[in-house]
Design a protein around this motif. Structure first.
Motif, PDB file in Angstrom:
ATOM      1  N   GLY A 190      10.294 -26.733  28.214  1.00 40.03           N
ATOM      2  CA  GLY A 190       9.467 -25.687  27.883  1.00 40.03           C
ATOM      3  C   GLY A 190       7.844 -26.575  27.951  1.00 40.03           C
ATOM      4  N   THR A 191       6.996 -25.828  27.630  1.00 38.96           N
ATOM      5  CA  THR A 191       5.507 -26.367  27.604  1.00 38.96           C
ATOM      6  C   THR A 191       4.985 -25.977  26.471  1.00 38.96           C
ATOM      7  OG1 THR A 191       4.500 -24.379  28.778  1.00 38.96           O
ATOM      8  CG2 THR A 191       5.587 -25.854  30.120  1.00 38.96           C
ATOM      9  N   PHE A 192       3.865 -26.977  26.187  1.00 37.51           N
ATOM     10  CA  PHE A 192       2.624 -26.818  25.350  1.00 37.51           C
ATOM     11  C   PHE A 192       1.443 -27.604  25.564  1.00 37.51           C
ATOM     12  CE2 PHE A 192       5.319 -30.290  23.741  1.00 37.51           C
ATOM     13  CZ  PHE A 192       4.207 -31.444  23.459  1.00 37.51           C
ATOM     14  N   TYR A 193       0.281 -27.293  25.060  1.00 37.88           N
ATOM     15  CA  TYR A 193      -0.762 -27.784  25.383  1.00 37.88           C
ATOM     16  C   TYR A 193      -1.633 -28.455  24.303  1.00 37.88           C
ATOM     17  CZ  TYR A 193      -0.258 -24.424  29.337  1.00 37.88           C
ATOM     18  OH  TYR A 193       0.221 -24.135  30.453  1.00 37.88           O
ATOM     19  N   LEU A 194      -2.229 -29.591  24.673  1.00 37.00           N
ATOM     20  CA  LEU A 194      -2.795 -30.285  23.844  1.00 37.00           C
ATOM     21  C   LEU A 194      -4.618 -30.437  23.906  1.00 37.00           C
ATOM     22  CD1 LEU A 194      -0.568 -33.724  23.444  1.00 37.00           C
ATOM     23  CD2 LEU A 194      -0.732 -31.891  21.678  1.00 37.00           C
ATOM     24  N   LYS A 195      -5.208 -30.283  22.930  1.00 35.05           N
ATOM     25  CA  LYS A 195      -6.520 -29.960  23.166  1.00 35.05           C
ATOM     26  C   LYS A 195      -7.381 -31.132  22.518  1.00 35.05           C
ATOM     27  CE  LYS A 195     -10.379 -26.429  22.733  1.00 35.05           C
ATOM     28  NZ  LYS A 195     -11.097 -27.465  21.770  1.00 35.05           N
ATOM     29  N   GLY A 196      -8.379 -31.740  23.110  1.00 30.46           N
ATOM     30  CA  GLY A 196      -9.009 -32.768  22.273  1.00 30.46           C
ATOM     31  C   GLY A 196     -10.220 -32.325  21.800  1.00 30.46           C
ATOM     32  N   SER A 197     -10.802 -33.044  21.080  1.00 34.62           N
ATOM     33  CA  SER A 197     -12.184 -32.736  20.145  1.00 34.62           C
ATOM     34  C   SER A 197     -13.368 -33.205  21.085  1.00 34.62           C
ATOM     35  CB  SER A 197     -12.356 -33.650  18.908  1.00 34.62           C
ATOM     36  OG  SER A 197     -12.451 -34.786  19.062  1.00 34.62           O
ATOM     37  N   SER A 198     -14.355 -33.284  20.401  1.00 36.75           N
ATOM     38  CA  SER A 198     -15.920 -33.521  21.121  1.00 36.75           C
ATOM     39  C   SER A 198     -15.888 -35.062  21.374  1.00 36.75           C
ATOM     40  CB  SER A 198     -17.042 -33.218  20.043  1.00 36.75           C
ATOM     41  OG  SER A 198     -16.886 -33.755  18.813  1.00 36.75           O
ATOM     42  N   ALA A 199     -14.969 -35.787  21.224  1.00 31.31           N
ATOM     43  CA  ALA A 199     -14.937 -37.275  21.571  1.00 31.31           C
ATOM     44  C   ALA A 199     -13.766 -37.447  22.166  1.00 31.31           C
ATOM     45  CB  ALA A 199     -15.006 -37.952  20.307  1.00 31.31           C
ATOM     46  N   PRO A 200     -13.624 -38.499  23.076  1.00 27.90           N
ATOM     47  CA  PRO A 200     -12.298 -38.827  23.788  1.00 27.90           C
ATOM     48  C   PRO A 200     -11.400 -39.104  22.887  1.00 27.90           C
ATOM     49  CG  PRO A 200     -14.194 -39.692  25.164  1.00 27.90           C
ATOM     50  CD  PRO A 200     -14.762 -39.074  23.837  1.00 27.90           C
ATOM     51  N   LEU A 201     -10.087 -38.589  23.047  1.00 29.80           N
ATOM     52  CA  LEU A 201      -8.937 -39.171  22.038  1.00 29.80           C
ATOM     53  C   LEU A 201      -7.767 -40.079  22.786  1.00 29.80           C
ATOM     54  CD1 LEU A 201      -8.610 -36.017  19.900  1.00 29.80           C
ATOM     55  CD2 LEU A 201      -9.782 -38.052  19.445  1.00 29.80           C
ATOM     56  N   ALA A 202      -7.273 -41.049  22.350  1.00 29.31           N
ATOM     57  CA  ALA A 202      -6.091 -41.770  22.712  1.00 29.31           C
ATOM     58  C   ALA A 202      -4.957 -40.995  21.973  1.00 29.31           C
ATOM     59  CB  ALA A 202      -6.195 -43.090  22.410  1.00 29.31           C
ATOM     60  N   VAL A 203      -4.030 -40.661  22.683  1.00 29.40           N
ATOM     61  CA  VAL A 203      -2.721 -39.807  21.939  1.00 29.40           C
ATOM     62  C   VAL A 203      -1.622 -40.669  21.982  1.00 29.40           C
ATOM     63  CG1 VAL A 203      -1.367 -37.657  22.336  1.00 29.40           C
ATOM     64  CG2 VAL A 203      -3.804 -37.550  22.935  1.00 29.40           C
ATOM     65  N   TYR A 204      -1.112 -40.631  20.851  1.00 24.64           N
ATOM     66  CA  TYR A 204       0.174 -41.230  20.517  1.00 24.64           C
ATOM     67  C   TYR A 204       1.330 -40.299  20.044  1.00 24.64           C
ATOM     68  CZ  TYR A 204      -2.562 -45.461  20.806  1.00 24.64           C
ATOM     69  OH  TYR A 204      -3.503 -46.669  20.968  1.00 24.64           O
ATOM     70  N   LEU A 205       2.636 -40.964  20.173  1.00 25.07           N
ATOM     71  CA  LEU A 205       3.551 -40.239  19.383  1.00 25.07           C
ATOM     72  C   LEU A 205       3.429 -40.601  17.825  1.00 25.07           C
ATOM     73  CD1 LEU A 205       6.742 -40.675  22.082  1.00 25.07           C
ATOM     74  CD2 LEU A 205       5.643 -38.323  21.566  1.00 25.07           C
ATOM     75  N   TYR A 206       4.140 -39.682  17.006  1.00 27.30           N
ATOM     76  CA  TYR A 206       3.989 -39.923  15.579  1.00 27.30           C
ATOM     77  C   TYR A 206       5.352 -39.982  15.332  1.00 27.30           C
ATOM     78  CZ  TYR A 206       1.953 -39.855  10.801  1.00 27.30           C
ATOM     79  OH  TYR A 206       1.543 -40.284   9.521  1.00 27.30           O
ATOM     80  N   GLN A 207       6.039 -41.147  15.416  1.00 29.95           N
ATOM     81  CA  GLN A 207       7.534 -41.422  15.132  1.00 29.95           C
ATOM     82  C   GLN A 207       8.069 -40.735  13.793  1.00 29.95           C
ATOM     83  OE1 GLN A 207       9.040 -45.332  16.408  1.00 29.95           O
ATOM     84  NE2 GLN A 207      10.624 -45.060  14.853  1.00 29.95           N
ATOM     85  N   TYR A 254       5.014 -46.499  21.921  1.00 25.62           N
ATOM     86  CA  TYR A 254       4.148 -45.396  22.133  1.00 25.62           C
ATOM     87  C   TYR A 254       3.697 -44.612  20.837  1.00 25.62           C
ATOM     88  CZ  TYR A 254       5.133 -46.374  26.952  1.00 25.62           C
ATOM     89  OH  TYR A 254       5.120 -47.340  28.248  1.00 25.62           O
ATOM     90  N   THR A 255       3.865 -45.121  19.705  1.00 25.06           N
ATOM     91  CA  THR A 255       3.902 -44.418  18.586  1.00 25.06           C
ATOM     92  C   THR A 255       2.639 -44.947  17.580  1.00 25.06           C
ATOM     93  OG1 THR A 255       5.041 -43.582  16.639  1.00 25.06           O
ATOM     94  CG2 THR A 255       5.453 -45.900  17.167  1.00 25.06           C
ATOM     95  N   MET A 256       2.241 -44.075  16.472  1.00 26.01           N
ATOM     96  CA  MET A 256       1.320 -44.433  15.532  1.00 26.01           C
ATOM     97  C   MET A 256       2.282 -44.394  14.179  1.00 26.01           C
ATOM     98  SD  MET A 256      -2.390 -42.633  16.338  1.00 26.01           S
ATOM     99  CE  MET A 256      -3.292 -43.628  15.526  1.00 26.01           C
ATOM    100  N   ASP A 257       1.931 -45.246  13.168  1.00 25.13           N
ATOM    101  CA  ASP A 257       2.653 -45.213  12.125  1.00 25.13           C
ATOM    102  C   ASP A 257       1.743 -44.713  10.940  1.00 25.13           C
ATOM    103  OD1 ASP A 257       5.062 -46.466  13.165  1.00 25.13           O
ATOM    104  OD2 ASP A 257       4.077 -48.541  12.954  1.00 25.13           O
ATOM    105  N   GLY A 258       2.542 -44.664   9.739  1.00 26.20           N
ATOM    106  CA  GLY A 258       1.749 -44.046   8.858  1.00 26.20           C
ATOM    107  C   GLY A 258       2.418 -42.937   8.221  1.00 26.20           C
ATOM    108  N   THR A 259       1.582 -42.456   7.167  1.00 25.74           N
ATOM    109  CA  THR A 259       1.853 -41.035   6.467  1.00 25.74           C
ATOM    110  C   THR A 259       0.925 -40.178   6.394  1.00 25.74           C
ATOM    111  OG1 THR A 259       1.761 -41.919   4.389  1.00 25.74           O
ATOM    112  CG2 THR A 259       3.840 -42.132   5.206  1.00 25.74           C
ATOM    113  N   GLY A 260       1.127 -38.783   6.284  1.00 23.36           N
ATOM    114  CA  GLY A 260       0.099 -37.611   6.121  1.00 23.36           C
ATOM    115  C   GLY A 260      -0.719 -37.882   7.428  1.00 23.36           C
ATOM    116  N   ASP A 261      -2.218 -37.789   7.141  1.00 25.21           N
ATOM    117  CA  ASP A 261      -3.117 -37.511   8.177  1.00 25.21           C
ATOM    118  C   ASP A 261      -3.649 -38.625   8.443  1.00 25.21           C
ATOM    119  OD1 ASP A 261      -2.459 -34.817   8.318  1.00 25.21           O
ATOM    120  OD2 ASP A 261      -3.992 -34.377   6.902  1.00 25.21           O
ATOM    121  N   ALA A 262      -3.118 -40.065   8.289  1.00 21.73           N
ATOM    122  CA  ALA A 262      -4.090 -41.369   8.227  1.00 21.73           C
ATOM    123  C   ALA A 262      -2.910 -42.128   9.052  1.00 21.73           C
ATOM    124  CB  ALA A 262      -4.508 -42.113   7.171  1.00 21.73           C
TER     125      ALA A 262
END
Length: 297
Positions: free
Chosen positions: A143-160, A235-243
């Protein structure tokens, strides 16, 4: 009297011929039956051998209750959004297109050409493959989906820590998740093993290809190449919640330009050349959730 003496002889001779003929017929029948029994025995032996050899590339695997979802989080106040359509709406979560799917083992090196096994020898080694790219949807969840950035460039990772496909060790070890990300800076292709998403302890392992650590590649004709699957942990970020915080040494999947929208095509499939793609992985459920996180590039 002479005639009477000869008649029994003539009768005896006829009986002997009849007896010999009957004996010959019986021998032929017994021989034929013996040959049939031998043939039947060989057939049963071959059937038993092939039945015992279906360690991978099986054709009756059923996966139900697939509940796909995808969501994104960002830190430092920079929003990474997701949507099912290129034009939106975009939010932090969206449902993926398919909710119920049957998976069958296939093999790919690049998410472009897909192959299925068509023959296994008596030792359980797959020796022939057929290209199934045209109908890959019959074998994999796509399938497909789309990611949208904000007003600043973003580096996108998986969130394992927020990702999930299954808790079953055998299926987890055999599955692959693939992404093709297409945007203004080009296209990136990733194939990930799912071992990082849970425990694979106790998963049965048996080689079913002529070589170790390979997958099937090619467009017109097939060949073996080294398994290109990557670790999600790289290729991941660590942590919990939104941080979340990028894991040490981790690489971003993609860098979004300001306000850029990228198309992500996903594949969830069983890698048939994987040593863990065995019968034990059949009839397991998938509860699928992708997760992405971003930080300012």
């Amino acid at each position: 009297m002479g005639k009477q003496l000869h008649e029994p002889v003539a009768i005896a001779s006829s009986d002997a011929r009849t007896a010999r003929k009957s004996s010959s017929i019986l021998r032929d029948v017994f021989s034929s039956r013996r040959r049939m029994l031998i043939a039947a025995a060989w057939l049963l032996l071959l059937l038993a051998a092939f039945s015992a050899a279906t360690f991978a590339w099986f054709s009756s695997s059923r996966y139900t209750n697939v509940t796909p979802a995808a969501h994104t989080v960002s830190d430092s106040g920079y929003d990474l959004l997701i949507g099912a359509s290129q034009g939106g709406p975009f939010d932090t979560e969206c449902a993926l297109s398919q909710t119920d799917k049957t998976l069958y083992p296939i093999s790919t090196a690049d998410l472009t050409s897909f192959w299925r096994g068509t023959f296994q020898n008596a030792n359980g080694i797959t020796t022939e493959y057929a290209n199934c790219t045209a109908n890959v949807d019959d074998y994999a969840l796509t399938g497909t989906f789309y990611l949208k950035g904000s007003s600043a460039p973003l580096a996108v990772y998986l969130y394992q820590s927020q990702m999930n496909v299954t808790s079953d060790p055998q299926l987890l070890a055999a599955l692959r998740v693939g992404f093709i990300i297409e945007g203004s800076s080009g296209s990136q292709t990733y194939i990930f093993s799912c071992d990082d998403l849970g425990s694979t302890a106790g998963a049965t392992s048996r080689r079913t290809t002529a070589q170790d650590g390979v997958v099937v590649s090619g467009a017109g004709s097939w060949n073996y190449v080294a398994d290109p699957s990557l670790s999600i942990g790289g290729y991941t970020m660590d942590g919990t919640g939104d941080a979340p915080v990028a894991r040490a040494g981790a690489q971003p999947l993609y860098t979004l330009a300001a306000d850029e929208v990228v198309r992500v095509t996903y594949f969830v499939y069983m890698e048939g050349c994987d040593d863990n793609c065995s019968n034990e992985a059949q009839s397991r459920d998938i509860s699928l959730q992708f997760a992405f996180a971003a930080t300012r590039a």
